[in-house]
Design a protein around this motif. Sequence first.
Motif, PDB file in Angstrom:
ATOM      1  N   LEU A 181       0.835  -1.200   0.000  1.00 17.72           N
ATOM      2  CA  LEU A 181       0.000   0.000   0.000  1.00 17.72           C
ATOM      3  C   LEU A 181       0.871   1.251   0.000  1.00 17.72           C
ATOM      4  CD1 LEU A 181      -2.891   1.027   0.033  1.00 17.72           C
ATOM      5  CD2 LEU A 181      -2.827   0.932   2.526  1.00 17.72           C
ATOM      6  N   PHE A 182       1.922   1.257   0.804  1.00 17.03           N
ATOM      7  CA  PHE A 182       2.857   2.383   0.820  1.00 17.03           C
ATOM      8  C   PHE A 182       3.468   2.590  -0.564  1.00 17.03           C
ATOM      9  CE2 PHE A 182       7.341   3.674   1.110  1.00 17.03           C
ATOM     10  CZ  PHE A 182       7.174   4.975   1.578  1.00 17.03           C
ATOM     11  N   VAL A 183       3.886   1.495  -1.197  1.00 17.30           N
ATOM     12  CA  VAL A 183       4.492   1.590  -2.528  1.00 17.30           C
ATOM     13  C   VAL A 183       3.457   2.052  -3.552  1.00 17.30           C
ATOM     14  CG1 VAL A 183       5.554   0.225  -4.383  1.00 17.30           C
ATOM     15  CG2 VAL A 183       6.353  -0.028  -2.036  1.00 17.30           C
ATOM     16  N   THR A 184       2.200   1.635  -3.403  1.00 17.38           N
ATOM     17  CA  THR A 184       1.136   2.075  -4.297  1.00 17.38           C
ATOM     18  C   THR A 184       0.920   3.582  -4.185  1.00 17.38           C
ATOM     19  OG1 THR A 184       0.060  -0.076  -4.197  1.00 17.38           O
ATOM     20  CG2 THR A 184      -1.298   1.773  -4.898  1.00 17.38           C
ATOM     21  N   VAL A 185       0.943   4.098  -2.963  1.00 13.30           N
ATOM     22  CA  VAL A 185       0.803   5.550  -2.769  1.00 13.30           C
ATOM     23  C   VAL A 185       1.993   6.275  -3.406  1.00 13.30           C
ATOM     24  CG1 VAL A 185       0.764   7.384  -1.026  1.00 13.30           C
ATOM     25  CG2 VAL A 185      -0.644   5.347  -0.727  1.00 13.30           C
ATOM     26  N   LEU A 186       3.186   5.717  -3.251  1.00 10.89           N
ATOM     27  CA  LEU A 186       4.376   6.298  -3.887  1.00 10.89           C
ATOM     28  C   LEU A 186       4.204   6.303  -5.406  1.00 10.89           C
ATOM     29  CD1 LEU A 186       7.355   7.283  -3.795  1.00 10.89           C
ATOM     30  CD2 LEU A 186       8.020   4.866  -3.835  1.00 10.89           C
ATOM     31  N   GLN A 187       3.723   5.195  -5.966  1.00 16.11           N
ATOM     32  CA  GLN A 187       3.503   5.127  -7.412  1.00 16.11           C
ATOM     33  C   GLN A 187       2.475   6.165  -7.858  1.00 16.11           C
ATOM     34  OE1 GLN A 187       2.743   0.754  -7.429  1.00 16.11           O
ATOM     35  NE2 GLN A 187       4.003   0.798  -9.261  1.00 16.11           N
ATOM     36  N   TYR A 188       1.401   6.292  -7.102  1.00 13.60           N
ATOM     37  CA  TYR A 188       0.380   7.274  -7.461  1.00 13.60           C
ATOM     38  C   TYR A 188       0.966   8.682  -7.464  1.00 13.60           C
ATOM     39  CZ  TYR A 188      -3.512  10.434  -7.346  1.00 13.60           C
ATOM     40  OH  TYR A 188      -4.351  11.475  -7.629  1.00 13.60           O
ATOM     41  N   ALA A 189       1.737   9.008  -6.436  1.00 17.34           N
ATOM     42  CA  ALA A 189       2.348  10.340  -6.362  1.00 17.34           C
ATOM     43  C   ALA A 189       3.259  10.584  -7.561  1.00 17.34           C
ATOM     44  CB  ALA A 189       3.123  10.492  -5.054  1.00 17.34           C
ATOM     45  N   MET A 190       4.048   9.580  -7.908  1.00 16.92           N
ATOM     46  CA  MET A 190       4.955   9.745  -9.042  1.00 16.92           C
ATOM     47  C   MET A 190       4.191   9.851 -10.360  1.00 16.92           C
ATOM     48  SD  MET A 190       8.175   7.310  -8.011  1.00 16.92           S
ATOM     49  CE  MET A 190       9.143   7.824  -9.446  1.00 16.92           C
ATOM     50  N   LEU A 191       3.143   9.030 -10.521  1.00 15.88           N
ATOM     51  CA  LEU A 191       2.371   9.086 -11.770  1.00 15.88           C
ATOM     52  C   LEU A 191       1.513  10.337 -11.864  1.00 15.88           C
ATOM     53  CD1 LEU A 191       1.251   5.418 -12.477  1.00 15.88           C
ATOM     54  CD2 LEU A 191       2.796   6.848 -13.811  1.00 15.88           C
TER      55      LEU A 191
END
Length: 194
Positions: A41-51
Amino acid sequence: MSQTETATQPQSTSPLAAWWQRFSAKHKLVAQFVMFYAFSLFVTVLQYAMLTFLPGLFYRFTNWCNIPAQLIHLSLGPVDTYVFDYPVTGDATGGMGYFAAFAITLFVAQCVNFPMQRNITFKSHGNVWFQIAWYVVAFVLITIVCSFLMGLYVPLLKGLVPPAVYNILITVVNGGVQMVIYFPIYKIIFPEGK
């Protein structure tokens, strides 16, 4: 009390930490999945922020979004798509610019995810180079499968929702599919102990 006596006394833990230690000792697999899910979930939030910002940077500072990125054509019965399907859309959500942003996002996410999953979730102390090699193989294969699946649902979502919601949905759906695939693979790649 001397410093030696202080150092040998057990550290007090919070009630929540004590509960988690008891729970994880009794329900190891469930605890591993909870940790796996939390880090994912943390990595998903990071991906969302980057995308959220990377495609805009590629769109603004390069002409990459004007170059189609439709790679590995597949035709399987009624399904006719590309594994990596990023046609030119006239904005930041298409072309080589979006593909590059997506690839960079995945790379950064995996560089963050690997040590957390290996060291904390699965407490693995095996040969790190062997584990990295298998992690990369699994990552490439799973990314290809998930990208193929994205070729099926991305066009539908693009037509139904605005870009901000689209990025959230793509990130959540792709992350969810990957979590279901990755957990059993990680159990193999990251055996506990040496």
